[in-house]
Design a protein around this motif. Sequence first.
Motif, short mmCIF file in Angstrom:
data_model
loop_
_atom_site.label_atom_id
_atom_site.label_comp_id
_atom_site.label_asym_id
_atom_site.label_seq_id
_atom_site.Cartn_x
_atom_site.Cartn_y
_atom_site.Cartn_z
N GLU A 277 28.09 64.70 -41.50
CA GLU A 277 27.57 63.99 -42.61
C GLU A 277 27.04 64.78 -43.68
OE1 GLU A 277 24.52 61.33 -41.97
OE2 GLU A 277 23.71 62.70 -40.43
N TYR A 278 26.68 66.10 -43.46
CA TYR A 278 26.15 66.97 -44.43
C TYR A 278 27.40 68.06 -44.43
CZ TYR A 278 21.54 64.68 -44.19
OH TYR A 278 20.56 63.66 -44.24
N ALA A 279 28.54 68.03 -44.53
CA ALA A 279 29.56 68.91 -44.57
C ALA A 279 29.63 69.54 -46.03
CB ALA A 279 30.96 68.23 -44.05
N SER A 280 29.20 68.57 -46.86
CA SER A 280 29.27 69.33 -48.33
C SER A 280 28.51 70.55 -48.24
CB SER A 280 28.77 68.28 -49.38
OG SER A 280 29.73 67.05 -49.31
N LEU A 281 27.35 70.62 -47.41
CA LEU A 281 26.43 71.60 -47.61
C LEU A 281 26.90 73.01 -46.60
CD1 LEU A 281 23.21 69.82 -47.48
CD2 LEU A 281 24.14 71.08 -49.74
N PHE A 282 27.80 72.51 -45.68
CA PHE A 282 28.29 73.56 -44.40
C PHE A 282 28.69 74.94 -45.15
CE2 PHE A 282 30.79 74.70 -40.88
CZ PHE A 282 29.79 75.20 -40.10
N ASP A 283 29.28 75.02 -46.16
CA ASP A 283 29.78 76.43 -46.51
C ASP A 283 28.65 77.28 -46.96
OD1 ASP A 283 32.28 75.86 -46.18
OD2 ASP A 283 32.85 75.41 -48.27
N ASP A 284 27.23 76.75 -47.07
CA ASP A 284 26.15 77.49 -47.62
C ASP A 284 25.52 78.28 -46.53
OD1 ASP A 284 26.81 76.78 -50.32
OD2 ASP A 284 25.16 75.18 -50.35
N VAL A 285 26.05 78.16 -45.20
CA VAL A 285 25.38 78.71 -43.96
C VAL A 285 26.57 79.16 -43.28
CG1 VAL A 285 23.52 77.16 -44.07
CG2 VAL A 285 25.43 76.57 -42.50
N PRO A 286 26.24 80.30 -42.37
CA PRO A 286 27.31 80.95 -41.61
C PRO A 286 27.57 80.08 -40.42
CG PRO A 286 25.02 81.93 -41.01
CD PRO A 286 24.85 81.13 -42.21
N LYS A 287 28.88 80.21 -40.08
CA LYS A 287 29.42 79.42 -38.83
C LYS A 287 28.78 79.40 -37.68
CE LYS A 287 32.20 77.55 -41.99
NZ LYS A 287 31.73 78.46 -43.07
N LEU B 247 24.42 85.39 -26.29
CA LEU B 247 24.79 84.10 -25.66
C LEU B 247 26.21 84.02 -24.92
CD1 LEU B 247 22.48 81.77 -27.50
CD2 LEU B 247 21.72 82.85 -25.57
N GLU B 248 27.05 84.61 -25.91
CA GLU B 248 28.78 84.88 -25.50
C GLU B 248 29.17 83.48 -25.58
OE1 GLU B 248 29.28 88.12 -22.31
OE2 GLU B 248 27.81 86.37 -21.29
N LYS B 249 28.69 82.79 -26.77
CA LYS B 249 29.37 81.52 -26.97
C LYS B 249 28.98 81.15 -28.59
CE LYS B 249 26.72 79.72 -23.77
NZ LYS B 249 26.25 78.63 -22.85
N GLU B 250 29.87 79.81 -29.09
CA GLU B 250 29.66 79.48 -30.37
C GLU B 250 28.74 78.57 -30.24
OE1 GLU B 250 30.95 80.79 -33.12
OE2 GLU B 250 32.12 82.35 -32.10
N PRO B 251 27.84 78.02 -31.47
CA PRO B 251 27.12 77.09 -31.28
C PRO B 251 27.59 75.61 -30.94
CG PRO B 251 27.56 77.55 -33.60
CD PRO B 251 28.18 78.71 -32.76
N ASP B 252 26.79 74.83 -30.23
CA ASP B 252 27.44 73.51 -29.74
C ASP B 252 27.26 72.31 -31.11
OD1 ASP B 252 28.24 73.22 -26.64
OD2 ASP B 252 26.67 74.76 -27.24
N ALA B 253 25.96 72.83 -31.70
CA ALA B 253 25.55 71.85 -32.85
C ALA B 253 24.98 72.50 -33.87
CB ALA B 253 24.73 70.68 -32.20
N ILE B 254 25.08 72.33 -35.02
CA ILE B 254 24.60 72.76 -36.19
C ILE B 254 23.98 71.80 -37.23
CG2 ILE B 254 24.64 74.49 -38.26
CD1 ILE B 254 27.20 75.84 -37.26
N ASN B 255 22.57 71.71 -37.30
CA ASN B 255 21.78 70.50 -37.81
C ASN B 255 21.18 71.03 -39.01
OD1 ASN B 255 22.30 68.75 -35.41
ND2 ASN B 255 21.08 70.03 -34.18
N PHE B 256 21.00 70.04 -39.85
CA PHE B 256 20.19 69.97 -41.20
C PHE B 256 19.12 69.14 -41.00
CE2 PHE B 256 19.44 67.87 -45.10
CZ PHE B 256 19.49 68.88 -46.33
#
Length: 294
Positions: A106-116, A125-134
Amino acid sequence: MRYVSRNRPFVVRKGASSFPAFQKWNADYLSSTMKDLPVKVARTPCGNADSVLPIGNEGHVFIKPHEIEQPFRHVLEKIQEQELCPGRFAGPTCYAQTQNDNLRNEYASLFDDVPKSIPFARVALEKEPDAINFWLGNSHSTTALHKDNYENIYVQIIGQKHFVLLPPVESPCVNEKSLLAATYKPRDIELSEEDLIVQIDEPKEYVPFATWDPDAREQNGTTYSPYSRPLRVTLSEGDMLYLPALWYHKVSQTCSSEGICCAVNYWYDLDFSGSFWAMSNFVRGAGLVSLQQN
């Protein structure tokens, strides 16, 4: 990596100062970017979402917020109004805190402003994040002492966050109990959306939750609570906290001059295959048995 391997928290001061979000985000930018896109907002009478609440003959309940979907600009204005103009504010405390990977949805419009992903976390941790929250709220919203089954990288963008931290070995101190689950609901949706009351969930459900508050040490404690030694840390704008899995944490916040507090966090799933999960549960279980015997 050494701190991560030891399950020890640490802060990287200004670790997010290169994020576009740190450089660009303010109330006007968030409003102009999100506009009237619908977002879910948690609403409570006094900012006490997901917490322990005394109630009548039931003793205590685990209370959850009333969630509705509203235009982002409306949510932002309500958050600011409560902080900046308390005399004219009417209605419940609002907190954008859905914790469901909302920054990639729902906040995808802001997602380009933070690293993936966070580079050191991806390696350690040898993995990618399961969730990124605003997260967006004001100083009236607090988070009660609890723990998560996630490795957490918490990044403060606007305002300050104040953490009280307890390691998993202190689980016998927190007086965990199975509490009846309840949710705030409008008293009469036809008459007033602002008047929230407590409603026991149906079917009935019991949630294990800490009932001791390290900031009210004399209340609801156990025989072990006096031995707790909480860690306290404040994140300022641009700071980054590594909060290890299963660490208990209580969170409060201070707003910027615009009346908002905004953060982003990255959740990496806990590795259940090693000894840490088993040992933490053993300590928790032994503490619960000991308290029952006492």
